[in-house]
Design a protein around this motif. Sequence first.
Motif, mmCIF file in Angstrom:
data_model
loop_
_atom_site.group_PDB
_atom_site.id
_atom_site.type_symbol
_atom_site.label_atom_id
_atom_site.label_comp_id
_atom_site.label_asym_id
_atom_site.label_seq_id
_atom_site.Cartn_x
_atom_site.Cartn_y
_atom_site.Cartn_z
ATOM 1 N N SER A 132 0.852 -1.192 0.000
ATOM 2 C CA SER A 132 0.000 0.000 0.000
ATOM 3 C C SER A 132 0.885 1.237 0.000
ATOM 4 O O SER A 132 1.813 1.344 0.797
ATOM 5 C CB SER A 132 -0.920 -0.004 1.225
ATOM 6 O OG SER A 132 -1.666 1.195 1.304
ATOM 7 N N HIS A 134 1.177 5.431 0.233
ATOM 8 C CA HIS A 134 0.510 6.630 0.759
ATOM 9 C C HIS A 134 0.117 7.559 -0.385
ATOM 10 O O HIS A 134 0.734 7.571 -1.455
ATOM 11 C CB HIS A 134 1.442 7.338 1.735
ATOM 12 C CG HIS A 134 0.780 8.434 2.500
ATOM 13 N ND1 HIS A 134 0.850 9.745 2.118
ATOM 14 C CD2 HIS A 134 0.025 8.404 3.630
ATOM 15 C CE1 HIS A 134 0.171 10.503 2.979
ATOM 16 N NE2 HIS A 134 -0.332 9.711 3.910
ATOM 17 N N SER A 136 0.547 10.608 -0.817
ATOM 18 C CA SER A 136 1.612 11.531 -1.208
ATOM 19 C C SER A 136 2.728 10.843 -1.977
ATOM 20 O O SER A 136 3.566 11.510 -2.582
ATOM 21 C CB SER A 136 2.193 12.208 0.039
ATOM 22 O OG SER A 136 2.821 11.248 0.881
ATOM 23 N N TYR A 139 5.533 7.257 1.364
ATOM 24 C CA TYR A 139 5.709 6.037 2.143
ATOM 25 C C TYR A 139 4.951 4.883 1.482
ATOM 26 O O TYR A 139 4.029 5.079 0.678
ATOM 27 C CB TYR A 139 5.199 6.227 3.580
ATOM 28 C CG TYR A 139 5.853 7.362 4.309
ATOM 29 C CD1 TYR A 139 7.176 7.277 4.742
ATOM 30 C CD2 TYR A 139 5.159 8.534 4.573
ATOM 31 C CE1 TYR A 139 7.778 8.318 5.409
ATOM 32 C CE2 TYR A 139 5.758 9.590 5.242
ATOM 33 C CZ TYR A 139 7.072 9.476 5.658
ATOM 34 O OH TYR A 139 7.676 10.501 6.315
ATOM 35 N N PHE A 175 -2.843 2.107 3.971
ATOM 36 C CA PHE A 175 -3.120 3.512 4.206
ATOM 37 C C PHE A 175 -4.568 3.819 3.850
ATOM 38 O O PHE A 175 -5.105 3.306 2.859
ATOM 39 C CB PHE A 175 -2.205 4.400 3.347
ATOM 40 C CG PHE A 175 -0.789 4.453 3.818
ATOM 41 C CD1 PHE A 175 -0.430 5.227 4.910
ATOM 42 C CD2 PHE A 175 0.206 3.734 3.161
ATOM 43 C CE1 PHE A 175 0.886 5.298 5.334
ATOM 44 C CE2 PHE A 175 1.521 3.790 3.575
ATOM 45 C CZ PHE A 175 1.860 4.572 4.674
ATOM 46 N N ASN A 180 -3.526 10.593 6.921
ATOM 47 C CA ASN A 180 -2.275 9.993 7.376
ATOM 48 C C ASN A 180 -2.551 8.865 8.357
ATOM 49 O O ASN A 180 -1.847 8.708 9.354
ATOM 50 C CB ASN A 180 -1.391 11.050 8.044
ATOM 51 C CG ASN A 180 -0.913 12.106 7.066
ATOM 52 O OD1 ASN A 180 -0.650 11.806 5.904
ATOM 53 N ND2 ASN A 180 -0.818 13.333 7.521
ATOM 54 N N ILE A 182 -3.083 4.785 9.155
ATOM 55 C CA ILE A 182 -2.795 3.415 8.751
ATOM 56 C C ILE A 182 -3.799 2.501 9.439
ATOM 57 O O ILE A 182 -4.009 2.603 10.650
ATOM 58 C CB ILE A 182 -1.362 3.006 9.125
ATOM 59 C CG1 ILE A 182 -0.349 3.928 8.437
ATOM 60 C CG2 ILE A 182 -1.100 1.559 8.765
ATOM 61 C CD1 ILE A 182 1.073 3.673 8.874
ATOM 62 N N SER A 196 0.299 7.746 10.858
ATOM 63 C CA SER A 196 1.429 7.300 10.036
ATOM 64 C C SER A 196 2.735 8.000 10.408
ATOM 65 O O SER A 196 3.811 7.435 10.225
ATOM 66 C CB SER A 196 1.112 7.542 8.553
ATOM 67 O OG SER A 196 0.920 8.928 8.323
ATOM 68 N N ASP A 197 2.666 9.222 10.915
ATOM 69 C CA ASP A 197 3.902 9.951 11.255
ATOM 70 C C ASP A 197 4.492 9.486 12.583
ATOM 71 O O ASP A 197 5.693 9.202 12.686
ATOM 72 C CB ASP A 197 3.624 11.448 11.302
ATOM 73 C CG ASP A 197 3.228 11.996 9.946
ATOM 74 O OD1 ASP A 197 3.644 11.399 8.933
ATOM 75 O OD2 ASP A 197 2.503 13.005 9.888
#
Length: 797
Positions: A132, A134, A136, A139, A175, A180, A182, A196-197
């Motif tokens: 998967s 992200h 953006s 990731y 994602f 953001n 998961i 996610s961060d």
Amino acid sequence: MQTTDIGNKEEGKVWHRKPTPSNTGIMVTVIRSAAAYQSKTVRFLHVTFDTTGDSFLAGDHHGNIYVLDITRNRFRLVQKTGQACTALAFNLRRTTEFLVALADYSIKCFDKDTKQLVSWMRGHEGAVSSVSVHGSGRYAISTSADTAQLWDLDTFQRKRKLNVRQSVGIQRVFFLPLGNTILSCFNDDSIFAWESDTLFCKYQLPVPDEGPRIHYKAFAVTRDGKILAAGGRSNLLHLWCLDTRQLLRVVQMPPKVRTVRQLEFLPDSFDGGASQTLGVLSQDGVMRFINIQTCKLLFNIGSHDDAITSATVSPNGRHIVTIMDNGSLNIYSVQCLTQDYNKPPPSLVKVVSGGECSALTMKVKSEGVQRPAKNSGRRVKTKVLRPPAVPMTEDKENELPDGLNKKRLVTLLKAFGEYPAKYRMFVWRSLLRLPENHAAFSSLTDKGLHSAYLSIQERYPIKSQKLQRGLQRVLSALAHWAAIFGETDYLPLMAFPFVKLFQNNPLLCFEVVATTIVNWCQHWFEYFPNPPLNVLSMAENVLAHHDKELLQHLIDCGVTSQLYVWPLLETLFSEYFFHHRNNLDISSVIKETYRLMESTPADIHPRNMLDDFQPLTRGQYPVFNKYPTYIVEYQSQERERIRQQEVDYLRERQAVQELRAKAVQRQAEDEAWYTQQEILQQAEEKRRDILQQEESKLAEQRTRLTAMKRELKVKELQLMDAARRRFLKQQQDQRLTELHRLDEQIQRKVCFHFSHLPVFNIERRDSFFQPSFYFVCNVMGCLYVLYCKLRTINNTV
């Protein structure tokens, strides 16, 4: 419907004439025939669309990755990985790059334009089931059965790793769109949301307390990331609202749906990301599309004869690409499929009764929607639809596929002692209810030969190479299915009779062995690596009940059940007794066995330690973990350590051999160089000798030339001297001749003068004649002097 065979082409057209989708909606069917055999096709395994939805990647069983552009009607071979892929995904940031998970548990990033390897990511110890990326593109998350790993696609470095206990297991980690978050889904139906961060746990969806357990296997999220659909080993679907973290409704599919394999939302250009159409792929290979609000069955694709293995929907909602059971690709036009919603036959479903879930449950129909009244906080009575009359539970258990009945088969077996040889394989396959999971078995065989059985021919030599390869393949698949089977020494002895029986069908052989282990050998591994003491104790109890004296005699002689029972069990009674003729009536032996079983008390009967018969599930094989995992893991680690040491030793030995070979080669080169130098030196000496000989010859020639020159000079001097002498002699002769002539002239003149002189008397003194006389005397005197000088000159010359 047209079919395109891409074969071994590296590029070409997807279709050769403009597609005219039929009522099935299929635009074109894409197959890939093998190079050597045109009748054999190479199976496609995975498909993924790019962000535009106009092109998609397709990976086949041989590791070839193709990109198919629907709008441009072109396909192109972009990579040859050499091994089967287990997952595909596009890199959203760099649109030309894509990720492919391979059968060796690694993940590679390639560029589809340059066909170059961008990066190689390792870290998984099992097959990667999904990747998967992200939104953006920064990731990516790769998921396997035991771990999920977060990757940074800018540096291709692993950021975090999620490990879980083997008893729990990971279903999928991915994602959510437009955020953001998961989402991680586990085998116990628990679902967690993570940031996610920071990887901080945001929330957990509550597991429904009431109603049957679904055993989640398939998941889908709408494009706005608000609705989560989950399904599994049931015909029920759970629709979750991720904003309120509540279960919206439970959708019950038609009775033909027993297991949900895959879920895909069908996006619409005007729904704002809140997709209302959900595609449900079930175990029968049919993908049914329903409206999650009205629960109306809109249309379906696939059939029982032309089953779908997996499906992928384009992001723009215009096309659906399915991988069929025969390994081909079908490209569907959604516009043609949605034109006629009422063609699928109506399907009736029943409503789940009781509890809170029943108030949320809706049934899928082709016409109309039945939904409960809104609950205003108080308990609302729900009308339960009575299902039609169904056979009793006992009759259901006795009913087998293909119209067979278990009771009648048991009666026939007891009456005749065996089934007809013509139908024996069919009967046993039906009794065991083999699911024939081609895709699951292929995923096991795609992993290749297990390290524990690479050299099985050394331990269990078999004359037939076909049986040897079949045994090696089945054992490797079992070892990939459960780690314990890579450490079990007696597994080849147990599996070989089935391999010999099903040598032409490895799938049935694997499922028969797996069904036998799951149902009748499930407690054999609890004391691993020791024999199953619990099963052997039961055998001793049975022997003690029927013949105490024999048991006591064996105990006195120190003979344990490991010697007289375990060799029979570990080979499933296929030892020496059944390979040689025996003077026994087998029907009498069977009757005596039945009599002893019936006379055995219930408290010591072996069947008390065995669960009810559980056939293998269709779609995926169950997890087998009834063994001490720490021992198996330790042995596996030790085996891996030993294997690694062996690999290191072989690598070092190879390096030493290479160094030795290089040394030998260098020595040979040195000897050749020295030999060449000696040859050159000898040749140089020969050249020197030749030069010396030539110089000697040249010196001799020079000496001879000098001598010749000297002789020539002497001869020249002699000739010159001879010429000078000759010239002098000639001059002398000439002078002599002149002298002779002068003498003759003088004499002639003298004679002439004297002859004409008058005779006179000298004594007469005549003055007249005296001057003439004197004159003559003087002339004669001069001539004489001249003559004397000429004679002197002539003598000198």
